[in-house]
Design a protein around this motif. Sequence first.
Motif, PDB file in Angstrom:
ATOM      1  N   ASN A 147       0.815  -1.153   0.026  1.00 25.90           N
ATOM      2  CA  ASN A 147       0.047   0.019  -0.055  1.00 25.90           C
ATOM      3  C   ASN A 147       0.777   1.215   0.023  1.00 25.90           C
ATOM      4  OD1 ASN A 147       0.945  -0.119   2.444  1.00 25.90           O
ATOM      5  ND2 ASN A 147      -0.922   0.529   3.472  1.00 25.90           N
ATOM      6  N   LEU A 148       2.146   0.951  -0.340  1.00 20.02           N
ATOM      7  CA  LEU A 148       3.163   2.395  -0.404  1.00 20.02           C
ATOM      8  C   LEU A 148       3.232   2.546  -1.799  1.00 20.02           C
ATOM      9  CD1 LEU A 148       4.924   4.261   1.233  1.00 20.02           C
ATOM     10  CD2 LEU A 148       6.746   2.573   0.746  1.00 20.02           C
ATOM     11  N   PHE A 149       2.976   4.165  -2.101  1.00 20.74           N
ATOM     12  CA  PHE A 149       3.303   4.416  -3.498  1.00 20.74           C
ATOM     13  C   PHE A 149       4.252   5.888  -3.332  1.00 20.74           C
ATOM     14  CE2 PHE A 149       0.121   2.120  -6.048  1.00 20.74           C
ATOM     15  CZ  PHE A 149      -0.653   1.500  -5.138  1.00 20.74           C
ATOM     16  N   LEU A 150       4.988   6.134  -4.089  1.00 25.64           N
ATOM     17  CA  LEU A 150       5.900   6.895  -4.022  1.00 25.64           C
ATOM     18  C   LEU A 150       5.742   7.899  -5.262  1.00 25.64           C
ATOM     19  CD1 LEU A 150       9.290   5.178  -3.036  1.00 25.64           C
ATOM     20  CD2 LEU A 150       7.414   6.299  -1.400  1.00 25.64           C
ATOM     21  N   ILE A 151       5.657   9.260  -4.954  1.00 24.96           N
ATOM     22  CA  ILE A 151       5.376  10.335  -5.947  1.00 24.96           C
ATOM     23  C   ILE A 151       6.541  11.395  -5.820  1.00 24.96           C
ATOM     24  CG2 ILE A 151       4.094  12.202  -7.027  1.00 24.96           C
ATOM     25  CD1 ILE A 151       1.751  10.723  -6.055  1.00 24.96           C
ATOM     26  N   ALA A 152       7.430  11.409  -6.797  1.00 21.12           N
ATOM     27  CA  ALA A 152       8.567  12.334  -6.635  1.00 21.12           C
ATOM     28  C   ALA A 152       7.981  13.598  -7.174  1.00 21.12           C
ATOM     29  CB  ALA A 152       9.735  11.945  -7.656  1.00 21.12           C
ATOM     30  N   GLU A 153       7.817  14.701  -6.506  1.00 21.86           N
ATOM     31  CA  GLU A 153       7.382  16.119  -6.868  1.00 21.86           C
ATOM     32  C   GLU A 153       8.102  17.236  -6.057  1.00 21.86           C
ATOM     33  OE1 GLU A 153       5.580  17.766  -9.433  1.00 21.86           O
ATOM     34  OE2 GLU A 153       4.876  15.704  -9.153  1.00 21.86           O
ATOM     35  N   ASP A 154       8.447  18.296  -6.625  1.00 23.90           N
ATOM     36  CA  ASP A 154       8.992  19.326  -5.808  1.00 23.90           C
ATOM     37  C   ASP A 154       7.933  20.253  -5.582  1.00 23.90           C
ATOM     38  OD1 ASP A 154      10.083  21.777  -5.134  1.00 23.90           O
ATOM     39  OD2 ASP A 154      11.690  21.674  -6.617  1.00 23.90           O
ATOM     40  N   LEU A 155       7.386  20.343  -4.324  1.00 23.32           N
ATOM     41  CA  LEU A 155       6.085  21.138  -4.127  1.00 23.32           C
ATOM     42  C   LEU A 155       6.252  22.701  -4.096  1.00 23.32           C
ATOM     43  CD1 LEU A 155       4.108  19.147  -1.315  1.00 23.32           C
ATOM     44  CD2 LEU A 155       4.104  18.900  -3.993  1.00 23.32           C
ATOM     45  N   SER A 156       7.631  23.021  -4.193  1.00 24.07           N
ATOM     46  CA  SER A 156       8.000  24.443  -4.459  1.00 24.07           C
ATOM     47  C   SER A 156       7.618  24.948  -5.824  1.00 24.07           C
ATOM     48  CB  SER A 156       9.329  24.677  -4.088  1.00 24.07           C
ATOM     49  OG  SER A 156      10.337  24.148  -5.032  1.00 24.07           O
ATOM     50  N   GLU A 157       7.666  23.942  -6.505  1.00 24.98           N
ATOM     51  CA  GLU A 157       7.420  23.997  -8.364  1.00 24.98           C
ATOM     52  C   GLU A 157       5.827  23.740  -8.807  1.00 24.98           C
ATOM     53  OE1 GLU A 157       9.591  25.299 -10.246  1.00 24.98           O
ATOM     54  OE2 GLU A 157      11.194  25.530  -8.866  1.00 24.98           O
ATOM     55  N   ARG A 158       5.334  23.063  -7.740  1.00 22.72           N
ATOM     56  CA  ARG A 158       3.877  22.530  -8.107  1.00 22.72           C
ATOM     57  C   ARG A 158       3.170  22.508  -6.688  1.00 22.72           C
ATOM     58  NH1 ARG A 158       2.109  16.717 -10.767  1.00 22.72           N
ATOM     59  NH2 ARG A 158       0.240  17.307 -11.743  1.00 22.72           N
ATOM     60  N   LYS A 159       1.846  23.057  -6.776  1.00 21.01           N
ATOM     61  CA  LYS A 159       1.092  22.875  -5.975  1.00 21.01           C
ATOM     62  C   LYS A 159       0.710  21.461  -5.405  1.00 21.01           C
ATOM     63  CE  LYS A 159      -0.449  27.563  -5.887  1.00 21.01           C
ATOM     64  NZ  LYS A 159      -1.683  28.518  -5.415  1.00 21.01           N
ATOM     65  N   LEU A 160       0.499  21.251  -4.047  1.00 17.82           N
ATOM     66  CA  LEU A 160      -0.118  20.149  -3.362  1.00 17.82           C
ATOM     67  C   LEU A 160      -1.289  19.550  -4.125  1.00 17.82           C
ATOM     68  CD1 LEU A 160       0.267  17.663  -1.420  1.00 17.82           C
ATOM     69  CD2 LEU A 160      -0.672  19.206   0.227  1.00 17.82           C
ATOM     70  N   VAL A 161      -2.307  20.706  -4.111  1.00 16.17           N
ATOM     71  CA  VAL A 161      -3.429  20.379  -4.696  1.00 16.17           C
ATOM     72  C   VAL A 161      -3.357  19.683  -5.917  1.00 16.17           C
ATOM     73  CG1 VAL A 161      -5.511  21.631  -5.356  1.00 16.17           C
ATOM     74  CG2 VAL A 161      -4.696  22.173  -3.204  1.00 16.17           C
ATOM     75  N   ASP A 162      -2.547  20.387  -6.881  1.00 19.31           N
ATOM     76  CA  ASP A 162      -2.449  19.844  -8.286  1.00 19.31           C
ATOM     77  C   ASP A 162      -1.922  18.464  -8.195  1.00 19.31           C
ATOM     78  OD1 ASP A 162      -3.379  22.149  -9.020  1.00 19.31           O
ATOM     79  OD2 ASP A 162      -1.551  23.236  -9.553  1.00 19.31           O
ATOM     80  N   VAL A 163      -0.833  18.002  -7.362  1.00 20.79           N
ATOM     81  CA  VAL A 163      -0.392  16.914  -7.101  1.00 20.79           C
ATOM     82  C   VAL A 163      -1.426  15.924  -7.057  1.00 20.79           C
ATOM     83  CG1 VAL A 163       1.283  15.316  -6.114  1.00 20.79           C
ATOM     84  CG2 VAL A 163       1.990  17.695  -6.919  1.00 20.79           C
ATOM     85  N   LEU A 164      -2.199  16.169  -6.035  1.00 17.66           N
ATOM     86  CA  LEU A 164      -3.062  14.921  -5.470  1.00 17.66           C
ATOM     87  C   LEU A 164      -4.350  15.052  -6.303  1.00 17.66           C
ATOM     88  CD1 LEU A 164      -2.693  15.553  -1.799  1.00 17.66           C
ATOM     89  CD2 LEU A 164      -1.738  13.930  -3.118  1.00 17.66           C
ATOM     90  N   LYS A 165      -4.693  16.039  -7.050  1.00 18.47           N
ATOM     91  CA  LYS A 165      -5.847  16.061  -8.063  1.00 18.47           C
ATOM     92  C   LYS A 165      -5.485  15.184  -9.159  1.00 18.47           C
ATOM     93  CE  LYS A 165      -8.328  20.167  -7.281  1.00 18.47           C
ATOM     94  NZ  LYS A 165      -8.953  21.595  -7.677  1.00 18.47           N
TER      95      LYS A 165
END
Length: 199
Positions: A6-24
């Motif tokens: 049940n572990l999924f990894l998403i490599a994302e720089d939240l200074s470049e992309r909003k958390l809202v957009d990442v999760l949507k």
Amino acid sequence: MARRDNLFLIAEDLSERKLVDVLKANERWDQSARTVIVAEGLVMYLPPQAVGDLFCQCAVVAGVGSRIAFSYIPSGADGRPDAGRWTGLMMWLQEVAGDPWIWSIRPEELGPFLEKTGWKNAPELAGTARKHGVEFYAVATKLTYSPFSKTDQSDARDTSKTEHSPTHGRELRFSSSPQMMATLTLPHRRSEYSTSTSI
């Protein structure tokens, strides 16, 4: 250690992309589900606008009845972070280490700040009002409206007295590790899964 199913990894720089957009963009994430969010040792390192934005975005991606637990540095009379008699030394050490404390808040100002970002301070859930080292710990519950949306605020109510049922393992965790990892553990239908996002 074997990787959990049940572990999924998403490599994302939240200074470049909003958390809202990442999760949507993640089909496994249900914004209406109740969530426990942990931001320990994080907000003091962010600019004031980023702190407010973080709380607002967390309110958007979490369902009614969600909670956010976090630690913060209190402000002194001069508005700067206050670590007691060691303030000068601590501020210098943080600056030298390249991780200066940027954001702090007076405990009595925490409630109004949280309400502006979609949360209600719930000190009874924090377990203590005492300072731990130089930090205070706080817990807030999500309001049923978003103060930054077009929702009618006259229907606002808090969820601090909502029945405290389990959140089925769904968790969004931020930390100030060297890689600034945010760990998300969330349910999907009847199963659970986790996501890690670097910020």
